[in-house]
Design a protein around this motif. Structure first.
Motif, mmCIF file in Angstrom:
data_model
loop_
_atom_site.group_PDB
_atom_site.id
_atom_site.type_symbol
_atom_site.label_atom_id
_atom_site.label_comp_id
_atom_site.label_asym_id
_atom_site.label_seq_id
_atom_site.Cartn_x
_atom_site.Cartn_y
_atom_site.Cartn_z
ATOM 1 N N MET A 1 13.549 -43.196 -58.429
ATOM 2 C CA MET A 1 12.766 -41.900 -58.315
ATOM 3 C C MET A 1 13.008 -41.440 -56.909
ATOM 4 O O MET A 1 12.682 -41.913 -55.906
ATOM 5 N N THR A 5 10.383 -35.935 -55.414
ATOM 6 C CA THR A 5 9.975 -35.397 -56.825
ATOM 7 C C THR A 5 8.479 -35.973 -56.893
ATOM 8 O O THR A 5 7.590 -35.429 -57.656
ATOM 9 N N ASN A 90 17.416 -33.595 -60.248
ATOM 10 C CA ASN A 90 16.172 -32.850 -60.856
ATOM 11 C C ASN A 90 15.451 -33.956 -61.524
ATOM 12 O O ASN A 90 15.914 -35.024 -61.857
ATOM 13 N N GLY A 91 14.195 -33.636 -61.688
ATOM 14 C CA GLY A 91 13.243 -34.533 -62.160
ATOM 15 C C GLY A 91 11.924 -33.772 -63.052
ATOM 16 O O GLY A 91 11.913 -32.569 -62.722
ATOM 17 N N ASP A 110 13.532 -38.989 -62.810
ATOM 18 C CA ASP A 110 14.648 -38.080 -62.559
ATOM 19 C C ASP A 110 16.091 -38.265 -63.115
ATOM 20 O O ASP A 110 16.161 -39.402 -63.956
#
Length: 180
Positions: A1, A5, A90-91, A110
């Motif tokens: 991760m 995020t 992106n998450g 993510d």
């Protein structure tokens, strides 16, 4: 991760209100108050404090943009974020209230397959978070951080650390509200 995020969704990681949250139970009034600080769209930038598999390398600079909105009838907040290259960074984060413990809970995942879960508390107007999970390669990752609010709630500062393979890396980033 990603550390971005985590902090973006929790604070961390770009929010747009779509509901008032009025349908939530009385036991989550603290959650409703914190939610009002998190809902909207947020932007920030920083430097990765360590390697994040499939996302970025230690020392790489990134920009981030997150949007958080009420979900599940005001019982949760869903945040979606993009950091750097949208194909890699992106998450999504889900925040909700644990009525038994009277604490915030979160789950983050993510696009690289990194994830973590954590618990947060509201202390003296700030959020204190602790979470753990795994990188996509299976290694355990632990996060601890605080989110402070300033500028009438339009600025969030996240300071803390991430620990992987026994090595701790400190991080700090600032997010500014760019939309409600």
């Amino acid at each position: 991760m990603l550390e971005t995020t985590v902090s973006l969704s929790a604070s961390a990681c770009l929010f747009m209100a779509v509901a008032s949250g009025a349908g939530a139970s009385e036991s989550s009034m603290e959650f409703q108050a914190i939610g009002k600080r998190l809902i909207g769209t947020w932007a920030g930038s920083g430097t990765y404090s360590r390697d994040y598999p499939g996302v970025g390398k230690k020392g790489d600079k990134f920009t981030s943009r997150s949007t958080c909105r009420w979900a599940a009838g005001g019982s949760a907040i869903l945040c979606e974020s993009v950091s750097g290259d949208a194909k890699k960074g992106n998450g999504m984060q889900l925040l909700y209230w644990d009525p038994a413990k009277k604490k915030l809970r979160m789950t983050v995942v993510d696009s690289a397959g990194n994830f973590d879960q954590g618990i947060g508390s509201i202390e003296a107007g700030m959020l204190e978070w602790s979470s753990f999970g795994n990188f996509a390669d299976g290694r355990l990752v632990v996060y601890r951080w605080k989110t402070t609010f300033s500028n009438d709630g339009n600025t969030h500062v996240h300071t803390g650390f991430v620990k992987v393979d026994g090595v701790q890396s400190n991080f700090s980033d600032t997010l500014k509200r760019v939309g409600r």
